[in-house]
Design a protein around this motif. Structure first.
Motif: not given
Length: 188
Positions: A45-53, A71-78
């Protein structure tokens, strides 16, 4: 991975590989997703959501073959979704929503089986399961195109033929069975 404590440096490379879950959501993390995370091959499991990545999702994410939850949601990944993500056959929960991802969603059984909401908030993403088609899909004829009709149209025609044949057979079978039974009763 190195940790600094009381002016002494310690290495945690041997035990860090045993990590099964990494939950760092809502921690105001900034910068790119560390490449070292992709070396944690036992990660489930990897959860990095809700950060400024920021930055792109590493192509090395395909190395996390045990990953079940991402979960990588709600970041600024491009950038695009790495094609190696489609190799994660045990991935059952994924959320990449509300980033700045773009391009075509890689084809792979589990990536198309997710609900479109896992890709929401990425207006430049295209391809299944999203309703918006990619530019190359709209303009260029794809494989299997014949005389302006694709394989889906041909498949629908075949399904209609099979359905029609089923009903004709059903009606004929009923008539023969009905008169066979009634004919036997009338003769007696």
């Amino acid at each position: 991975m190195t940790r600094f404590a009381s002016s002494s440096e310690r290495e945690y490379t041997s035990t860090l590989g045993l990590a099964k879950s990494l939950e760092l959501s809502s921690n105001n993390l900034t910068g790119a997703v560390p490449e070292e995370i992709m070396d944690l091959v036992g990660l489930v499991a990897l959860n990095l959501s809700r950060n400024h990545l920021t930055g792109q999702i590493s192509q090395k994410i395909g190395q996390l073959t045990s990953l079940d939850f991402l979960d990588l949601s709600r970041n600024q990944l491009v950038g695009g979704i790495p094609s190696s993500l489609s190799q994660l056959s045990v991935l059952s929960v994924m959320d990449l929503s509300y980033n700045n991802l773009s391009g075509k969603i890689p084809t792979g059984t589990q990536l198309q089986s997710f609900n479109g909401s896992v890709y929401a908030g990425n207006p430049e993403l295209c391809g299944l399961p999203l309703p918006n088609k990619c530019r190359d899909e709209e303009s260029a004829p794809g494989p299997g195109m014949t005389e302006g009709r694709d394989e889906a149209d041909t498949s629908e025609d075949e399904d209609q033929f099979i359905t029609l044949g089923f009903y004709v057979s059903l009606i004929l079978g009923f008539i023969v069975g009905f008169w066979g039974a009634c004919g036997t009763l009338l003769r007696s």
